[in-house]
Design a protein around this motif. Structure first.
Motif, short mmCIF file in Angstrom:
data_model
loop_
_atom_site.label_atom_id
_atom_site.label_comp_id
_atom_site.label_asym_id
_atom_site.label_seq_id
_atom_site.Cartn_x
_atom_site.Cartn_y
_atom_site.Cartn_z
N LEU A 33 0.57 -1.11 -0.13
CA LEU A 33 0.02 0.84 0.32
C LEU A 33 1.09 0.97 0.11
O LEU A 33 1.90 1.13 0.48
CB LEU A 33 -0.93 0.74 1.20
CG LEU A 33 -2.00 1.20 1.36
CD1 LEU A 33 -2.90 1.34 0.19
CD2 LEU A 33 -2.53 0.89 2.88
N ASP A 34 0.72 1.85 -0.89
CA ASP A 34 1.47 3.37 -1.60
C ASP A 34 0.49 4.62 -1.79
O ASP A 34 -0.23 4.33 -2.36
CB ASP A 34 2.76 3.11 -1.53
CG ASP A 34 2.65 2.46 -3.24
OD1 ASP A 34 1.67 3.41 -4.18
OD2 ASP A 34 3.11 1.71 -3.77
N MET A 35 1.61 5.50 -1.78
CA MET A 35 0.90 6.64 -2.09
C MET A 35 1.14 7.28 -3.64
O MET A 35 1.77 8.28 -4.10
CB MET A 35 0.81 7.54 -1.26
CG MET A 35 -0.24 7.92 -0.09
SD MET A 35 -0.52 9.46 1.21
CE MET A 35 -1.65 9.82 0.12
N ALA A 36 1.49 6.33 -4.60
CA ALA A 36 2.35 7.08 -5.64
C ALA A 36 1.30 7.42 -6.44
O ALA A 36 1.96 8.02 -7.54
CB ALA A 36 2.24 4.63 -6.47
N PRO A 37 -0.13 7.11 -6.47
CA PRO A 37 -0.74 8.04 -7.57
C PRO A 37 -0.47 8.89 -7.23
O PRO A 37 -1.03 10.66 -7.66
CB PRO A 37 -2.74 7.52 -6.87
CG PRO A 37 -2.24 6.07 -6.65
CD PRO A 37 -0.77 5.84 -5.79
N THR B 163 7.79 6.22 -2.31
CA THR B 163 8.07 5.69 -1.20
C THR B 163 7.34 5.94 0.85
O THR B 163 7.54 5.61 1.26
CB THR B 163 9.02 6.38 -0.87
OG1 THR B 163 9.05 7.83 -0.53
CG2 THR B 163 10.24 6.25 -2.21
N MET B 164 6.30 6.80 0.23
CA MET B 164 4.75 6.58 1.84
C MET B 164 4.29 5.68 1.30
O MET B 164 3.24 4.99 0.77
CB MET B 164 3.83 7.59 1.43
CG MET B 164 2.94 8.23 1.83
SD MET B 164 3.93 8.22 3.75
CE MET B 164 2.67 9.09 4.92
N THR B 165 4.78 4.40 2.25
CA THR B 165 4.05 3.04 2.25
C THR B 165 3.21 2.80 4.11
O THR B 165 2.91 3.78 4.75
CB THR B 165 5.10 2.04 2.00
OG1 THR B 165 6.44 2.00 3.51
CG2 THR B 165 5.48 2.08 0.74
N ALA B 166 1.67 2.24 3.93
CA ALA B 166 1.72 1.96 4.88
C ALA B 166 1.24 0.46 5.57
O ALA B 166 0.94 0.07 3.81
CB ALA B 166 0.60 2.58 5.08
N GLY C 89 -5.87 -1.66 6.26
CA GLY C 89 -4.95 -1.09 5.73
C GLY C 89 -4.90 0.67 6.56
O GLY C 89 -5.90 0.97 6.88
N ASN C 90 -3.77 0.98 6.52
CA ASN C 90 -3.21 2.21 7.36
C ASN C 90 -3.62 3.56 6.89
O ASN C 90 -2.25 3.94 6.00
CB ASN C 90 -1.84 2.51 7.63
CG ASN C 90 -2.51 1.12 9.80
OD1 ASN C 90 -3.82 0.83 9.72
ND2 ASN C 90 -1.27 1.08 9.96
N GLY D 109 -6.28 11.12 0.30
CA GLY D 109 -5.14 11.40 -1.18
C GLY D 109 -5.37 10.43 -1.75
O GLY D 109 -6.04 9.19 -1.27
N GLY D 110 -4.36 9.69 -3.23
CA GLY D 110 -4.98 8.68 -3.38
C GLY D 110 -3.75 7.11 -2.90
O GLY D 110 -2.55 7.68 -2.74
N TRP D 111 -4.50 6.36 -2.88
CA TRP D 111 -3.68 4.91 -2.34
C TRP D 111 -3.46 4.26 -3.41
O TRP D 111 -4.36 3.68 -4.76
CB TRP D 111 -3.36 4.62 -1.74
CG TRP D 111 -3.58 5.87 -0.22
CD1 TRP D 111 -4.09 6.24 0.57
CD2 TRP D 111 -2.55 5.31 0.93
NE1 TRP D 111 -4.30 7.68 1.78
CE2 TRP D 111 -2.54 6.62 1.88
CE3 TRP D 111 -1.34 4.64 0.46
CZ2 TRP D 111 -1.99 7.15 2.80
CZ3 TRP D 111 -0.52 4.89 1.59
CH2 TRP D 111 -0.84 5.92 2.28
N ARG D 112 -2.33 3.25 -3.69
CA ARG D 112 -2.06 2.39 -4.33
C ARG D 112 -1.77 0.97 -4.20
O ARG D 112 -1.37 0.95 -3.11
CB ARG D 112 -0.77 2.46 -6.18
CG ARG D 112 -0.60 1.22 -6.23
CD ARG D 112 0.68 1.55 -7.36
NE ARG D 112 1.69 1.22 -6.75
CZ ARG D 112 2.87 1.47 -7.37
NH1 ARG D 112 2.98 1.95 -8.72
NH2 ARG D 112 4.45 1.60 -6.82
N ILE D 113 -2.71 0.21 -4.53
CA ILE D 113 -3.24 -1.35 -3.29
C ILE D 113 -2.11 -2.12 -4.34
O ILE D 113 -2.59 -2.76 -5.76
CB ILE D 113 -4.31 -1.45 -3.10
CG1 ILE D 113 -3.98 -3.07 -2.00
CG2 ILE D 113 -4.93 -1.70 -4.26
CD1 ILE D 113 -3.32 -3.48 -1.10
#
Length: 134
Positions: free
Chosen positions: A72-76, A81-84, A101-102, A107-111
Motif C-alpha cells: 500500500l503506497d501513495m504512488a498516485p 515511498t510513502m507506504t503503509a 490498511g493504514n 489522497g490517492g493510494w495504490r494497493i
C-alpha cells in the motif's frame, strides 16, 4: 503385422498428445483481475476495504485464491515511498477479499496485490487505486 502395431501405437500417441493439448489448456493470469468493491475509504488505522477477484472471460467472481503479496503506497499522488501496512483478513463473501490498511493521510493510494489462483499456474499481479478522504 508389426507395421500395423507401429501405426496403431503412433496414432494412439498422437491422439493422447492432441487431447492433452486441447483439453488441458488453462487460463492465463491475464484472464483474471482484482476490482475494488468501493474506491473511497476513510483515513485512519486498520481501515477495511474489499476487492473482488473476477474471471474476465465469464464475469464471475473467483473464490479460494491466496493473496500472498500486498503493498500500500501513495504512488498516485507522487509519493511512492510513502507506504503503509496492509493485511488480508477473512471475508465471508465468496470471491471477495477483505483487507485492512493504514490510510494515514488523505489522497490517492495504490494497493498492489500478488495472488495464486487455485488450479492455475503462475502468479496474478494487479494494482488498484483508491482514494482516502477525511
Amino acid at each position: 503385422m508389426n507395421d500395423l502395431k507401429k501405426r496403431a501405437a503412433a496414432a494412439a500417441l498422437a491422439a493422447c498428445l492432441w487431447t492433452g493439448l486441447a483439453g488441458g489448456a488453462s487460463a492465463a493470469m491475464s484472464d483474471y483481475e482484482f476490482q475494488l468493491v468501493n474506491d473511497t475509504v476513510a483515513t485512519g488505522q486498520s481501515v477495511p476495504f474489499r476487492v473482488r477477484l473476477v474471471d474476465k472471460r465469464t464475469g464471475g467472481t473467483v473464490s479460494d485464491a491466496v493473496i500472498f503479496e500486498t503493498r500500500l503506497d501513495m504512488a498516485p499522488d507522487g509519493m511512492e515511498t510513502m507506504t503503509a501496512p496492509v493485511e488480508v483478513v477473512p471475508s465471508g463473501e465468496p470471491g471477495v477479499y477483505e483487507l485492512k490498511g493504514n490510510f494515514v493521510m488523505a489522497g490517492g493510494w495504490r494497493i498492489s496485490l500478488g495472488a495464486k489462483v487455485q488450479g492455475e499456474e503462475g502468479t496474478l499481479r494487479d494494482e488498484l487505486v483508491l482514494k482516502a478522504a477525511d
